[in-house]
Design a protein around this motif. Structure first.
Motif, mmCIF file in Angstrom:
data_model
loop_
_atom_site.group_PDB
_atom_site.id
_atom_site.type_symbol
_atom_site.label_atom_id
_atom_site.label_comp_id
_atom_site.label_asym_id
_atom_site.label_seq_id
_atom_site.Cartn_x
_atom_site.Cartn_y
_atom_site.Cartn_z
ATOM 1 N N LEU A 107 -45.752 28.113 15.490
ATOM 2 C CA LEU A 107 -46.838 27.380 16.137
ATOM 3 C C LEU A 107 -46.444 26.906 17.532
ATOM 4 C CD1 LEU A 107 -48.185 25.256 13.128
ATOM 5 C CD2 LEU A 107 -49.343 27.161 14.267
ATOM 6 N N ASP A 108 -45.186 26.522 17.698
ATOM 7 C CA ASP A 108 -44.708 26.101 19.022
ATOM 8 C C ASP A 108 -44.839 27.244 20.029
ATOM 9 O OD1 ASP A 108 -44.112 23.579 18.137
ATOM 10 O OD2 ASP A 108 -41.959 23.939 17.881
ATOM 11 N N VAL A 109 -44.439 28.453 19.601
ATOM 12 C CA VAL A 109 -44.526 29.609 20.498
ATOM 13 C C VAL A 109 -45.985 29.922 20.818
ATOM 14 C CG1 VAL A 109 -44.039 32.067 20.738
ATOM 15 C CG2 VAL A 109 -42.352 30.564 19.665
ATOM 16 N N MET A 110 -46.850 29.871 19.806
ATOM 17 C CA MET A 110 -48.265 30.154 20.025
ATOM 18 C C MET A 110 -48.874 29.171 21.014
ATOM 19 S SD MET A 110 -49.503 31.080 16.137
ATOM 20 C CE MET A 110 -48.734 32.421 15.221
ATOM 21 N N TRP A 111 -48.507 27.910 20.899
ATOM 22 C CA TRP A 111 -49.054 26.906 21.827
ATOM 23 C C TRP A 111 -48.542 27.161 23.240
ATOM 24 C CZ3 TRP A 111 -47.847 23.125 25.322
ATOM 25 C CH2 TRP A 111 -48.855 22.190 25.616
ATOM 26 N N ASP A 112 -47.267 27.471 23.362
ATOM 27 C CA ASP A 112 -46.672 27.704 24.685
ATOM 28 C C ASP A 112 -47.329 28.868 25.407
ATOM 29 O OD1 ASP A 112 -44.902 25.615 24.414
ATOM 30 O OD2 ASP A 112 -43.249 26.865 23.686
ATOM 31 N N LYS A 113 -47.837 29.862 24.656
ATOM 32 C CA LYS A 113 -48.410 31.045 25.273
ATOM 33 C C LYS A 113 -49.928 30.965 25.384
ATOM 34 C CE LYS A 113 -44.570 34.065 24.118
ATOM 35 N NZ LYS A 113 -44.114 35.375 23.593
ATOM 36 N N SER A 114 -50.462 29.764 25.220
ATOM 37 C CA SER A 114 -51.906 29.561 25.282
ATOM 38 C C SER A 114 -52.318 28.917 26.594
ATOM 39 C CB SER A 114 -52.363 28.663 24.115
ATOM 40 O OG SER A 114 -52.057 29.248 22.874
ATOM 41 N N PRO A 115 -53.558 29.132 27.041
ATOM 42 C CA PRO A 115 -54.044 28.486 28.267
ATOM 43 C C PRO A 115 -53.956 26.962 28.223
ATOM 44 C CG PRO A 115 -55.516 30.258 27.637
ATOM 45 C CD PRO A 115 -54.530 30.104 26.511
ATOM 46 N N ILE A 116 -54.080 26.376 27.030
ATOM 47 C CA ILE A 116 -54.065 24.916 26.929
ATOM 48 C C ILE A 116 -52.744 24.338 27.424
ATOM 49 C CG2 ILE A 116 -53.126 24.730 24.583
ATOM 50 C CD1 ILE A 116 -56.228 22.844 25.808
ATOM 51 N N ALA A 117 -51.667 25.152 27.400
ATOM 52 C CA ALA A 117 -50.360 24.681 27.844
ATOM 53 C C ALA A 117 -50.317 24.445 29.356
ATOM 54 C CB ALA A 117 -49.275 25.685 27.447
ATOM 55 N N HIS A 118 -51.281 25.020 30.081
ATOM 56 C CA HIS A 118 -51.301 24.885 31.549
ATOM 57 C C HIS A 118 -52.501 24.058 32.022
ATOM 58 C CE1 HIS A 118 -48.221 28.048 31.682
ATOM 59 N NE2 HIS A 118 -48.955 28.680 30.769
ATOM 60 N N LEU A 119 -53.082 23.311 31.111
ATOM 61 C CA LEU A 119 -54.303 22.572 31.423
ATOM 62 C C LEU A 119 -54.114 21.584 32.568
ATOM 63 C CD1 LEU A 119 -57.277 22.018 30.429
ATOM 64 C CD2 LEU A 119 -56.305 20.099 29.169
ATOM 65 N N ASN A 144 -66.451 32.804 24.984
ATOM 66 C CA ASN A 144 -65.717 32.782 23.709
ATOM 67 C C ASN A 144 -64.217 33.008 23.912
ATOM 68 O OD1 ASN A 144 -67.841 32.228 21.924
ATOM 69 N ND2 ASN A 144 -68.454 34.369 21.815
ATOM 70 N N PRO A 145 -63.576 32.164 24.719
ATOM 71 C CA PRO A 145 -62.170 32.393 25.034
ATOM 72 C C PRO A 145 -61.237 31.846 23.959
ATOM 73 C CG PRO A 145 -62.917 30.433 26.148
ATOM 74 C CD PRO A 145 -64.117 30.979 25.398
ATOM 75 N N CYS A 146 -60.104 32.499 23.810
ATOM 76 C CA CYS A 146 -59.008 31.931 23.021
ATOM 77 C C CYS A 146 -58.226 31.011 23.950
ATOM 78 C CB CYS A 146 -58.116 33.054 22.499
ATOM 79 S SG CYS A 146 -56.586 32.459 21.771
ATOM 80 N N THR A 147 -58.179 29.731 23.625
ATOM 81 C CA THR A 147 -57.525 28.766 24.509
ATOM 82 C C THR A 147 -56.318 28.093 23.887
ATOM 83 O OG1 THR A 147 -58.994 26.979 23.754
ATOM 84 C CG2 THR A 147 -59.707 28.270 25.676
ATOM 85 N N ASN A 148 -56.250 28.104 22.553
ATOM 86 C CA ASN A 148 -55.126 27.459 21.854
ATOM 87 C C ASN A 148 -54.835 28.262 20.588
ATOM 88 O OD1 ASN A 148 -53.306 25.864 20.486
ATOM 89 N ND2 ASN A 148 -54.420 23.951 20.796
ATOM 90 N N ILE A 149 -53.906 29.213 20.699
ATOM 91 C CA ILE A 149 -53.628 30.122 19.583
ATOM 92 C C ILE A 149 -53.106 29.353 18.366
ATOM 93 C CG2 ILE A 149 -52.351 32.184 18.877
ATOM 94 C CD1 ILE A 149 -52.240 33.011 21.786
ATOM 95 N N ALA A 150 -52.405 28.267 18.605
ATOM 96 C CA ALA A 150 -51.852 27.498 17.484
ATOM 97 C C ALA A 150 -52.950 26.915 16.608
ATOM 98 C CB ALA A 150 -50.948 26.384 18.013
ATOM 99 N N SER A 151 -54.078 26.550 17.202
ATOM 100 C CA SER A 151 -55.176 26.005 16.402
ATOM 101 C C SER A 151 -56.151 27.086 15.965
ATOM 102 C CB SER A 151 -55.933 24.921 17.183
ATOM 103 O OG SER A 151 -56.535 25.456 18.350
#
Length: 815
Positions: free
Chosen positions: A736-748, A695-702
């Motif tokens: 939302l931009d900041v949330m996405w940048d700090k999410s694992p999805i940004a390094h996919l 149950n990981p948080c992978t994209n805080i923006a979504s």
């Protein structure tokens, strides 16, 4: 089925000859796989059966009563066993007292509440009864309080709790709930759900009490609840019950009291943790803002969230109790209007909870509670200990007596006089959710409690005279010395002034023990202690048996130690008998992020270490509880960077020891731990070769608009002060931009590690869409991945069978 099939003789008979059945011939690799499955299941069974999960521990008439929760894999449930153990050993050599076999408690028993003297006990029972509609196999639930007297031998009264007065009783004693006796043992106060308005279809003949068309309206037919794990909790109220007359009345002089059933979205308070004052004329309780206080326009998730605004109140109930005790007064004619209005005991404190009283001394008693005047935005934080005097004749607090005994600690060691250390760390402040019910020493001079102190849970004594905090040093397994790294918890005092405690280590299940009186006379010395019960395993499944050879032997199979790499700590588990080969390593960052992994026994990690032969590294990164408020708050706004750096630093520290293989390093985590696993395999693909995420948080923006805790998304990415708790709005494009940048999805794009994904489809904390999105993104990149879907699980994936399935899958995935 496959394991059973594999054990059978794979032959058929033709005439007098036995020949191999060609339909049952299995490739060698398949047979090995089945054998491995059987070995893994048996090993998990052994570790799960060894767990000793104790709760509801109290002393009554010289006996320690404790309830043990045991996993039952076959029925996907937990069984409850009641132990009654002599409070002290009768032998002079320290031999543990005789422990009678436990009694299994029926599932219908929801709570056991002993009276102050121990001569009575109230048992809350949930019963299934035939429904009034007479439908075949149709049943409804009802709750009954059974009042047992004569030291619990005589059932004196069975009191049906009327559904027209309230909904289900709240038995969540870890947070909202609470049921306690009055000092004279004639009444009980408890917390129960406020009834929803009556609703019906538009195609129903109306009446004065029914809202037509309201069945599906949020706040009317559908309650606005408190999120994850609290899907049936909306508004809670207080009720008093007279144990002799059986009469029940609502405590009406409380904040937000509703004279009728209204929408659960029209504000109000959740009232819980009630206790009687020592004079018996008032009830003191915690009230959480549910909208009426102006700080909860949208009800946010409550579980694991200790920053929700709450205050402590008192309500006089003398007239209410008098009318309940009068059998001639009809319920409908009860009008306890003579009771004075409620009073807020903590009007200037944002967070105040867990009120507890000392024994009476003269005309006063001491009221203690946890408090953080400023509050905090993070989901966990350091609490202060406040006290004030309760005036017995007046039935209220003496305002001028308020005192801060232990204040919030920013940095370990900053308090003058607190020189003691645990695993190299000075006192970091109080990190606990509730005070123990029986926290005052018999002489009223000290408070005992359990708090997170670095990577261990410790029993501490707090002087009410000067506020000094000292760990209570002991080791239940040794006659001399103390165990600095073991996790220990205080349960209650005994009649002779001793204390009931528990002790657990990463490779030892919980044992129950006794601290001999007067252990508080010299707080600097090591307390004399003894084991009361080291409970043996209880089998969790019929799949395999527990023999003396296969049972987990505490302390054997693997070792552990606390490692320090300032400003962080970790717990390293190492399997035994592995030869000279370097070990594979599984790094485990905890969830939260403002929680902590302690040195307690956790069967799943023991399984991976002992059976899987993996080194396990738990990382308590900056932001963890138990290291001071400043360290905890340093992570807010830096999630995905500061915590990642700490996980990498701890891993490198272990790699430098030469014990583990740098080419076989994996990472496993759930929730924020899964968030960190995603970051680590994306930011450091050369270090972490494989991952398991729960149950990981992978994209805080979504996630921010779908979770029950949107404040987490703001605070952890943007920092404290960036979520307005008194307002509600959607995030801006920039946020939302900041949330996405700090999410694992940004390094996919950098991820190469084969990744196991496990999702609880009823998760309201981190929506399953987070893991599904990441899973499909990995598949699109041709990264090996596997998805485990648990339809009936929420965020914790803690249903017994799902939990077992996940950890066996995890072990095989890392294999």
């Amino acid at each position: 089925i496959h394991s059973t099939l594999n054990r059978r003789l794979l032959t058929i008979t033709i005439g007098d000859n036995n020949i191999l059945n060609p339909l049952l011939i299995m490739p060698a690799s398949h047979k090995e796989h089945l054998a491995q499955n059987e070995s893994d299941a048996e090993a998990y069974h052994n570790m799960a059966s060894a767990a000793v999960d104790l709760k509801h521990i109290y002393v009554r008439k010289g006996l320690v009563s404790a309830t043990r929760s045991v996993r039952d894999i076959d029925t996907n449930s937990r069984r409850q066993f009641l132990y009654n153990i002599p409070a002290t050993s009768q032998s002079n050599d320290g031999t543990p007292p005789f422990v009678a076999p436990p009694i299994e408690l029926p599932t219908k028993i929801k709570a056991r509440i002993p009276s102050p003297s121990g001569s009575k006990i109230a048992i809350l029972v949930e019963e299934s009864v035939p429904s009034n509609d007479g439908g075949k196999d149709s049943e409804s639930k009802r709750h009954v309080f059974e009042i047992w007297t004569n030291d619990g031998h005589r059932l004196a009264n069975r009191i049906l709790l009327p559904s027209e007065k309230h909904g289900p009783v709240c038995t969540d004693f870890a947070w909202f709930g609470g049921s306690t006796w009055s000092p004279d043992e004639t009444a009980i106060v408890y917390t129960a759900e406020v009834n929803k308005p009556k609703t019906a279809s538009f195609f129903t003949t109306p009446d004065e009490t029914t809202i037509l068309g309201g069945q599906y309206t949020l706040g009317i037919g559908k309650s606005e609840d408190w999120g994850e794990k609290y899907g049936t909790t909306a508004l809670l109220a207080l009720f008093c019950l007279d144990v002799e007359t059986g009469k029940i009345g609502a405590v009406e002089n409380v904040p937000g009291f509703m004279t009728k059933e209204i929408s659960s979205m029209e504000g109000g308070y959740v009232l819980g943790q009630p206790i009687f004052s020592p004079c018996g004329t008032s009830i003191v309780y915690t009230g959480w803002d549910a909208g009426a206080g102006g700080e909860m326009p949208r009800r946010l998730g409550a579980i694991y969230c200790f920053q929700r605004p709450c205050k402590i109140y008192s309500s006089p109930v003398s007239e209410l109790l008098e009318q309940l005790a009068n059998p001639t007064v009809d319920d409908e004619k009860m009008t306890p209007k003579g009771d004075a209005p409620f009073a807020c005991i903590t009007p200037n404190d944002r967070l105040a909870r867990s009120p507890k009283f000392s024994k009476t001394a003269g005309s006063t008693s001491t009221l203690a509670y946890l408090c953080n005047t400023k509050g905090f935005d993070t989901h966990g934080g350091c609490m202060a200990l406040h006290v004030c005097d309760w005036d017995m004749p007046k039935g209220s607090i003496l305002v001028e007596s308020r005192n801060i005994v232990v204040d919030v600690v920013q940095l370990p060691g900053e308090r003058v006089g607190d020189e003691a250390k645990v695993a190299g760390i000075n006192f970091p402040g109080l990190f606990l959710n509730q005070l123990p019910d029986d926290c005052f020493s018999p002489d009223g001079k000290h408070i005992l409690l359990s708090t997170q102190w670095g990577s261990a849970t410790k029993v501490v004594s707090i002087s009410l005279d000067d506020g000094t905090v000292l760990p209570v040093n002991f080791d239940l397994l040794k006659k001399e010395g103390f165990n600095d790294s073991a996790s220990q918890q205080f349960m209650c005092f005994t009649d002779d002034g001793g204390a009931i405690v528990t002790q657990s280590e990463a490779n030892r299940p919980t044992i129950l023990g006794y601290l001999q009186s007067p252990f508080l006379q010299n707080r600097q010395s090591v307390a004399s202690s003894q084991v009361l019960a080291a409970l043996p395993p209880i089998s969790s499944t019929s799949f395999s048996s527990l023999s003396s050879d296969t049972c987990f032997k505490p302390g054997n199979g693997y070792s552990y130690r606390i490692i320090s790499e300032p400003p962080i700590q970790g717990i390293l588990l190492l399997p035994e008998n592995t030869g000279r080969e370097k070990l594979p390593l599984i790094v485990v960052p905890h969830g939260g992020p403002h929680s902590c992994t302690s040195t307690m026994f956790v069967p799943s990690y023991g399984y991976l270490c002992k059976h899987g032969k993996y080194a396990i590294l738990h990382v308590n990164y900056r932001g963890s509880s138990g290291f001071g408020q400043a360290a905890l708050e340093s992570l807010a706004g830096n999630a995905g960077s500061l915590d990642v750096l700490d996980v990498v630093a701890a891993t490198q520290h272990v790699l430098k020891s030469g014990v583990v293989d740098p080419n076989r390093v994996g990472i496993c985590g759930g929730s924020h731990g899964g968030f960190l696993a995603g970051h680590c395999i994306g930011q450091h693909p050369a270090m972490f070769k494989v991952a398991a995420m729960r149950n990981p948080c992978t994209n805080i923006a979504s996630m921010v608009t779908a979770t029950d805790i949107p404040d987490w998304c703001y605070v952890e990415t943007l920092g404290p002060g960036n979520y307005n708790f008194s307002d509600f709005r959607a995030p801006s494009k920039e946020e939302l931009d900041v949330m996405w940048d700090k999410s694992p999805i940004a390094h996919l794009q950098h991820v190469k590690a084969p990744t196991l994904m496990a999702l609880g489809m009823k998760d309201r904390r981190v929506p399953p869409s987070q893991g599904i999105e990441y899973y499909h993104a990995l598949r699109a990149k041709s990264v090996p991945t596997k998805l485990l879907v648990y339809e009936d699980c929420d965020h914790a994936i803690d249903l017994v069978l799902s939990e077992a399935d996940f950890w066996i899958n995890t072990k095989q995935w890392f294999d």
